[in-house]
Motif scaffolding. Structure first.
Motif, PDB file in Angstrom:
ATOM      1  N   LEU A   1     172.186 122.475  38.696  1.00  0.00           N
ATOM      2  CA  LEU A   1     172.990 123.617  38.742  1.00  0.00           C
ATOM      3  C   LEU A   1     172.658 124.807  39.790  1.00  0.00           C
ATOM      4  N   GLU A   2     172.112 124.159  40.775  1.00  0.00           N
ATOM      5  CA  GLU A   2     171.643 125.080  41.904  1.00  0.00           C
ATOM      6  C   GLU A   2     172.782 124.859  42.985  1.00  0.00           C
ATOM      7  N   LEU A   3     172.991 126.112  43.753  1.00  0.00           N
ATOM      8  CA  LEU A   3     174.108 126.173  44.641  1.00  0.00           C
ATOM      9  C   LEU A   3     173.127 125.293  46.116  1.00  0.00           C
ATOM     10  N   PHE A   4     173.742 124.417  46.801  1.00  0.00           N
ATOM     11  CA  PHE A   4     173.046 123.954  47.873  1.00  0.00           C
ATOM     12  C   PHE A   4     174.033 123.991  48.947  1.00  0.00           C
ATOM     13  N   PRO A   5     173.586 124.088  50.164  1.00  0.00           N
ATOM     14  CA  PRO A   5     174.544 124.034  51.362  1.00  0.00           C
ATOM     15  C   PRO A   5     175.024 122.551  51.860  1.00  0.00           C
ATOM     16  N   HIS A   6     175.995 122.710  51.882  1.00  0.00           N
ATOM     17  CA  HIS A   6     176.945 121.433  52.371  1.00  0.00           C
ATOM     18  C   HIS A   6     177.878 121.358  53.554  1.00  0.00           C
ATOM     19  N   TYR A   7     177.426 120.622  54.552  1.00  0.00           N
ATOM     20  CA  TYR A   7     178.217 120.803  55.926  1.00  0.00           C
ATOM     21  C   TYR A   7     179.143 119.572  56.121  1.00  0.00           C
ATOM     22  N   TYR A   8     180.597 120.094  56.371  1.00  0.00           N
ATOM     23  CA  TYR A   8     181.622 119.154  56.382  1.00  0.00           C
ATOM     24  C   TYR A   8     182.102 119.141  57.840  1.00  0.00           C
TER      25      TYR A   8
END
Length: 100
Positions: free
Chosen positions: A77-84
């Motif tokens: 339940l951690e926020l991760f950076p995702h690149y689109y």
């Protein structure tokens, strides 16, 4: 803030040669390029790259990727950076080669 993308050697070599990537096969399957924060990096390598003897960690400036970057809930339940989007090698600040 810096965020990090981990590459296998073959994915890194392709990225450098083509100067651009849509990500690894896992990234393509998920529809975005997975990044990690400094605090998340060790667990990312341990969980997803332990089958490799060598990986490359590239650092990117979060603010330079903001138009296509989203912070989303992922493991633990951690926020991760995702690149689109497509990532260019020239956007990276530096690369570190790790023998694991």
């Amino acid at each position: 803030m810096l965020i990090y993308k981990v590459f296998s050697k073959s994915d890194f070599d392709s990225f450098v040669a083509g100067n651009e990537t849509n990500g690894s096969s896992d990234d393509l399957k998920d529809g975005f390029i997975h990044f990690s924060t400094r605090e998340q990096l060790f667990d990312t390598i341990r969980k997803h790259f332990s089958k490799y003897n060598l990986v490359f960690v590239l650092a990117f400036q979060e603010s330079q990727l903001m138009q296509k970057l989203k912070w989303e809930l992922s493991r633990n339940l951690e926020l991760f950076p995702h690149y689109y989007g497509n990532l260019r090698y020239s956007q990276s600040l530096y690369a570190i080669q790790l023998i694991i």
